[in-house]
Design a protein around this motif. Structure first.
Motif, PDB file in Angstrom:
ATOM      1  N   CYS A  54       0.855  -1.186   0.000  1.00  0.00           N
ATOM      2  CA  CYS A  54       0.000   0.000   0.000  1.00  0.00           C
ATOM      3  C   CYS A  54       0.897   1.244   0.000  1.00  0.00           C
ATOM      4  O   CYS A  54       1.817   1.330   0.816  1.00  0.00           O
ATOM      5  CB  CYS A  54      -0.893  -0.008   1.236  1.00  0.00           C
ATOM      6  N   ASN A  56       0.355   4.050   1.085  1.00  0.00           N
ATOM      7  CA  ASN A  56       0.182   4.851   2.303  1.00  0.00           C
ATOM      8  C   ASN A  56       0.788   4.178   3.533  1.00  0.00           C
ATOM      9  O   ASN A  56       1.707   4.693   4.161  1.00  0.00           O
ATOM     10  CB  ASN A  56      -1.307   5.137   2.515  1.00  0.00           C
ATOM     11  N   CYS A  57       0.273   2.979   3.903  1.00  0.00           N
ATOM     12  CA  CYS A  57       0.724   2.349   5.149  1.00  0.00           C
ATOM     13  C   CYS A  57       1.864   1.349   4.926  1.00  0.00           C
ATOM     14  O   CYS A  57       2.379   0.774   5.877  1.00  0.00           O
ATOM     15  CB  CYS A  57      -0.445   1.664   5.858  1.00  0.00           C
ATOM     16  N   CYS A  79      -7.515   0.656   0.861  1.00  0.00           N
ATOM     17  CA  CYS A  79      -6.579  -0.324   1.408  1.00  0.00           C
ATOM     18  C   CYS A  79      -7.276  -1.096   2.530  1.00  0.00           C
ATOM     19  O   CYS A  79      -7.966  -0.505   3.361  1.00  0.00           O
ATOM     20  CB  CYS A  79      -5.336   0.386   1.934  1.00  0.00           C
ATOM     21  N   CYS A  82      -5.324   0.225   6.084  1.00  0.00           N
ATOM     22  CA  CYS A  82      -5.424   1.596   6.595  1.00  0.00           C
ATOM     23  C   CYS A  82      -6.625   2.356   6.040  1.00  0.00           C
ATOM     24  O   CYS A  82      -6.857   3.503   6.419  1.00  0.00           O
ATOM     25  CB  CYS A  82      -4.140   2.375   6.303  1.00  0.00           C
TER      26      CYS A  82
HETATM   27 ZN   LIG Z   1      -2.757   1.001   3.505  1.00  0.00          ZN
END
Ligand SMILES: [Zn+2]
Length: 297
Positions: A54, A56-57, A79, A82
Motif C-alpha cells: 500500500c 500509504n501504510c 486499502c 489503513c
Molecule cells: Zn494502507
C-alpha cells in the motif's frame, strides 16, 4: 496482418468465446504487472522485489487482495489495512490492458504474430502511462522495444510468413524481389525506424532553432524508432499523424483552459504517439485502404 494460421476452436474444440475470456483474464494480469512497471521503472526500482505494498501504510498486499480489477472493486477502492483510498488508475490500467488484449486477439487472430502484437501493445501502454505521470519515456523500455522490433523483422521472414508486415506490399520493399526476404524485411525495419525517429528528431530540431525551447524529448524519438522498425514506414507515418492529430486537439483544449497564456504548456507527446501506434498496428492497413478509396481518385 490478418493472416489466420488457425482458430482457437480448431485447436481446443472449445467455442471461440472461451478464447476471449482467457485473453481478457490474461490481459488483466499483464495490466496488474504494468501497474508495477509504471510505478517503479521511472524511479529505477526493481520490478520483481519487493511485493506490492500500500503506498500509504506500506503494508504488503496479500495475493487475494491483488486480483486484477476485482480486488479494487471488492475493497471499495480502499486499502484493507489503513482504509486509505487507492487510485482508480490501478483497475483502469488492468481493464484497459484486458480490453486491448481482446481487441488485438479479435483483430489479429491466433497466429505467430499474436504474441508480437501483445508485447508491442504492452510496452506501449507502459510508455503511455509513464509519460503521462513523469513526462519521460525510459530507455529501459524504448531500447528493448527497438531491439525486439529488429529481431522480429529479421526472424519472421526466416521462420514464418512475411504477410504480417504490410510494408512488403508497398514501395520500396515491393521492388526488392532479388534480395532474400530477411534482408528486405530488415531494410523495411530500418527505413521505418529512421522515418519514425528521424522525422520527430527533425521537428524537434527545427522547433529548437525557431523558438529556442526543447519541445521534443529524445524519448519520443527513441520510441518511434522502435515503432517504425516493427510497423514499416507507411504505418509509422500514420501513427505520427494520428498522434499529432489527437495531441493537437487535446493541446488546444488544455491551452484554452489555461489561465496564464504565457506559460509553456508541456504536453507528453508520447501518450499520443502511443495511442497512434496501437491504432496503426491494429487498424492501420484498413485506414490506409479507406483513405485511398475516399481521397485518391
Ligand atoms: Zn494502507
Amino acid at each position: 496482418m490478418n493472416f489466420y494460421l488457425t482458430t482457437f476452436e480448431n485447436v481446443t474444440g472449445l467455442p471461440e468465446l472461451f478464447a476471449y475470456i482467457f485473453i481478457f483474464i490474461f490481459g488483466a494480469a499483464i495490466g496488474s504487472f504494468l501497474n508495477v512497471v509504471i510505478h517503479r521503472v521511472p524511479n529505477e526500482e526493481s520490478i520483481v522485489f519487493p511485493n506490492s505494498a500500500c503506498p500509504n501504510c506500506k503494508k504488503s498486499i496479500k495475493p487475494y487482495d491483488n486480483i486484477p480489477i476485482l480486488s479494487w472493486m471488492i475493497l471499495g477502492g480502499k486499502c484493507r489495512n489503513c482504509k486509505n483510498p487507492i487510485s482508480p488508475r490501478y483497475p483502469a490500467v488492468e481493464l484497459l490492458t484486458a480490453l486491448l488484449f481482446v481487441l488485438v486477439f479479435w483483430q489479429i487472430g491466433l497466429n505467430a504474430f499474436l504474441p508480437v502484437a501483445l508485447i508491442f501493445v504492452t510496452a506501449t501502454i507502459a510508455l503511455i502511462f509513464i509519460d503521462a505521470e513523469n513526462m519521460i519515456l525510459p530507455n529501459v523500455i524504448t531500447y528493448p522495444l527497438l531491439a525486439f522490433a529488429l529481431l522480429i523483422r529479421l526472424i519472421f521472414p526466416l521462420v514464418f510468413d512475411v504477410s504480417y508486415f504490410s510494408d512488403f506490399k508497398i514501395f520500396p520493399l515491393n521492388q526488392m524481389g532479388n534480395y532474400p526476404l530477411w534482408a528486405t524485411s530488415l531494410f523495411g525495419a530500418i527505413l521505418g525506424g529512421l522515418l519514425g525517429g528521424g522525422s520527430l528528431w527533425l521537428v524537434g530540431e527545427i522547433w529548437k532553432r525557431l523558438r529556442g525551447v526543447d519541445a521534443m524529448g529524445l524519448g519520443d524519438v527513441k520510441m518511434m524508432f522502435g515503432v517504425g522498425a516493427l510497423l514499416g514506414w507507411q504505418l509509422t507515418l500514420l501513427s505520427i499523424f494520428l498522434g499529432a492529430f489527437s495531441g493537437a486537439i487535446i493541446g488546444i483544449f488544455l491551452i484554452s483552459r489555461q489561465k496564464d497564456k504565457d506559460m509553456q504548456t508541456q504536453i507528453p507527446f508520447g501518450i499520443f504517439l502511443g495511442i497512434g501506434s496501437i491504432i496503426s498496428l491494429l487498424f492501420g492497413e484498413q485506414l490506409v485502404r479507406w483513405y485511398f478509396l475516399m481521397f485518391v481518385p
